[in-house]
Design an enzyme around this catalytic site. Sequence first.
Site, PDB file in Angstrom:
ATOM      1  N   ASP A   1       4.991 -19.947  25.194  1.00  0.00           N
ATOM      2  CA  ASP A   1       5.769 -21.003  24.549  1.00  0.00           C
ATOM      3  C   ASP A   1       6.945 -20.373  23.805  1.00  0.00           C
ATOM      4  O   ASP A   1       6.880 -19.221  23.349  1.00  0.00           O
ATOM      5  CB  ASP A   1       4.914 -21.773  23.546  1.00  0.00           C
ATOM      6  CG  ASP A   1       3.776 -22.537  24.210  1.00  0.00           C
ATOM      7  OD1 ASP A   1       3.815 -22.723  25.442  1.00  0.00           O
ATOM      8  OD2 ASP A   1       2.853 -22.949  23.481  1.00  0.00           O
ATOM      9  N   GLN A   2       7.993 -21.147  23.621  1.00  0.00           N
ATOM     10  CA  GLN A   2       9.201 -20.642  22.976  1.00  0.00           C
ATOM     11  C   GLN A   2       8.917 -20.096  21.582  1.00  0.00           C
ATOM     12  O   GLN A   2       9.480 -19.083  21.173  1.00  0.00           O
ATOM     13  CB  GLN A   2      10.266 -21.742  22.904  1.00  0.00           C
ATOM     14  CG  GLN A   2      11.599 -21.270  22.335  1.00  0.00           C
ATOM     15  CD  GLN A   2      12.710 -22.290  22.510  1.00  0.00           C
ATOM     16  OE1 GLN A   2      12.569 -23.251  23.244  1.00  0.00           O
ATOM     17  NE2 GLN A   2      13.825 -22.092  21.825  1.00  0.00           N
TER      18      GLN A   2
END
Length: 272
Positions: free
Chosen positions: A125-126
């Site tokens: 995930d970012q």
Amino acid sequence: MIINITEAWDNMTIEAMLQSLHIPKKPMHELRMSKAITINAEPATLRSTIHTGDSLFLPIPEEKSAYKSSYRLCEVKYEDEHLAILVKPKGVKTHPNDMAESNTLLNHAIYTLDSEYVEPVHRLDQETVGLLLVAKNPFIKKILDRMLEDRQITRTYRAKVKSHLPLKTQTIDLPIGKDKFHPNKRRVSQTGDRAVTHIVSSKALGDGIAEVELTLETGRTHQIRVHLAAIGYPVLGDPLYSDSNLRQLSLESYKLEFTHPITQEKIAATLD
């Protein structure tokens, strides 16, 4: 691609060795039809027998990744001619959603690594910081994809949650699907894909916070975040799955462990 034959493949045919690596039918057929395979610089076919110490050359088609170079270096924890383990910083996407983008980890990797082909084996995930495994040629990518599917690559994560006591060791086996009310969110859904997360250890840090160590059996989007929220312990700083107004997600991919498919070495990289 040159493979130095280890004891694991001694006295096997090249075809049997490739089958042990679960090479798909199409590239296997292409190699079968090839006239460029050699063992110790001597012509060979897939039926040829290999021995420990042999130098096997396989003609692998050259491919280039389409990512733009960012002209920025990324941190590399491990690299050889076949693969690399990179560190993804918080707030940086794993790869671009649009090839015009140039500020993701893969853009930095194309600039940093000695390879024009760099593709991720898994994703983060970012807002998650941590270790990411990438392949440096399409042949290795196929092998590593299969290893991940067969759970031969262990990904260990650390998360912080609100709890005065350590969380108990457990397996969270809850299917995850898209949240129809939020385009970027996932939720536990009986119609979703199976998702399995293992809590392998936990310790209290004080101030009502516990650290949790987890491994993934599957790799669904936001899996750890959804699963911890589902059992009542959302990750600290998670604006999607808790009441946090901050984007300070306390989640990191801190360890990768696997047996190198070509060298047969035990690879263990840690974020610390």
